[in-house]
Scaffold this active site. Sequence first.
Site, short mmCIF file in Angstrom:
data_model
loop_
_atom_site.label_atom_id
_atom_site.label_comp_id
_atom_site.label_asym_id
_atom_site.label_seq_id
_atom_site.Cartn_x
_atom_site.Cartn_y
_atom_site.Cartn_z
N GLY A 248 44.56 -92.87 27.35
CA GLY A 248 44.99 -93.18 25.90
C GLY A 248 46.44 -93.20 25.53
O GLY A 248 47.12 -93.65 26.71
N ASP B 118 48.88 -91.29 25.96
CA ASP B 118 49.66 -90.57 26.83
C ASP B 118 49.91 -91.37 27.90
O ASP B 118 51.07 -91.58 28.54
CB ASP B 118 48.90 -89.08 27.08
CG ASP B 118 49.76 -88.02 27.83
OD1 ASP B 118 50.96 -88.10 27.66
OD2 ASP B 118 49.13 -87.07 28.14
P1 ADP Z 1 43.65 -87.55 22.31
O1 ADP Z 1 43.49 -86.99 23.65
O2 ADP Z 1 44.64 -86.51 21.49
O3 ADP Z 1 42.32 -87.78 21.48
P2 ADP Z 1 43.83 -90.35 22.77
O4 ADP Z 1 45.34 -91.07 23.35
O5 ADP Z 1 42.94 -90.34 23.49
O6 ADP Z 1 44.52 -88.84 22.44
O7 ADP Z 1 43.78 -90.92 21.22
C1 ADP Z 1 44.49 -90.57 20.21
C2 ADP Z 1 44.60 -91.80 19.30
O8 ADP Z 1 45.57 -92.99 19.81
C3 ADP Z 1 43.41 -92.83 19.25
O9 ADP Z 1 43.29 -93.26 18.05
C4 ADP Z 1 43.71 -94.07 20.19
O10 ADP Z 1 43.14 -95.18 19.72
C5 ADP Z 1 45.08 -94.16 20.01
N1 ADP Z 1 45.66 -94.72 20.87
C6 ADP Z 1 45.79 -95.12 22.36
N2 ADP Z 1 46.77 -95.75 22.85
C7 ADP Z 1 47.50 -96.18 21.83
C8 ADP Z 1 48.99 -96.58 22.01
N3 ADP Z 1 49.44 -97.19 22.84
N4 ADP Z 1 49.70 -96.59 20.79
C9 ADP Z 1 49.08 -96.07 19.60
N5 ADP Z 1 47.96 -95.35 19.70
C10 ADP Z 1 47.10 -95.33 20.69
#
Ligand code: ADP
Length: 189
Positions: free
Chosen positions: A40, A42
């Site tokens: 994601g 991260d």
């Molecule tokens: P968590 O484990 O806290 O759920 P995720 O990264 O899986 O974290 O998802 C959190 C949100 O961030 C989701 O809505 C996802 O679509 C979004 N997301 C993923 N990649 C990016 C990015 N590069 N920029 C912004 N938002 C993102």
Amino acid sequence: MLGLRRYKRTQIDIWQGDITKFAVDAIVNAADASLIGGGGVDGDIHAAGGPEILEQCRRIGKCEPGFCVTTSAGRLPARHIIHAVGPLWQGGSSHETATLRLCYENIFKTAAQLDVRHISIPAISTGAYKFPATAAAEIAMTATRAYLDAEQSAALKRITFVAFDGDSYRTLQEQLFERFPDEIDEFDL
Ligand code: ADP
């Protein structure tokens, strides 16, 4: 439609895109407790920002859900990264709501300590952690409103919520308009 509100001299807006591209004082990472990076947002932040970020995270160690830690932004155009650990959704009976609220409170506290003027925040916990998107957006906006209500004059001048997809954008915008009705705009400027 443009998702934008102004409240007590702070602008709150919604943007759709990749948070790693945001040239702001601080971007928030939806990290996990081990701080070692994952998928994601991260994964995107560590991939684009380079190994310096992970080295700093390793030195810090770990971070409990609801809290956050800070590193530099490596090769990213932002200045700081606030790594916030949201709750894993487990059906709603494991204090997930309170933990997500605490997460936003700590993000704003950390931003104030860093004297951040413009922060960008993704939809924490709504991806792999499976927190229902509408409830998460409501918490994000309620915590933002509570923070600004409690501040005489917040250093934060702009809070940008970053949606990765159109559904997330619409959900965040609905909750923004719900918590910050239009009429408070003129009243508080
Ligand atoms: P968590 O484990 O806290 O759920 P995720 O990264 O899986 O974290 O998802 C959190 C949100 O961030 C989701 O809505 C996802 O679509 C979004 N997301 C993923 N990649 C990016 C990015 N590069 N920029 C912004 N938002 C993102």
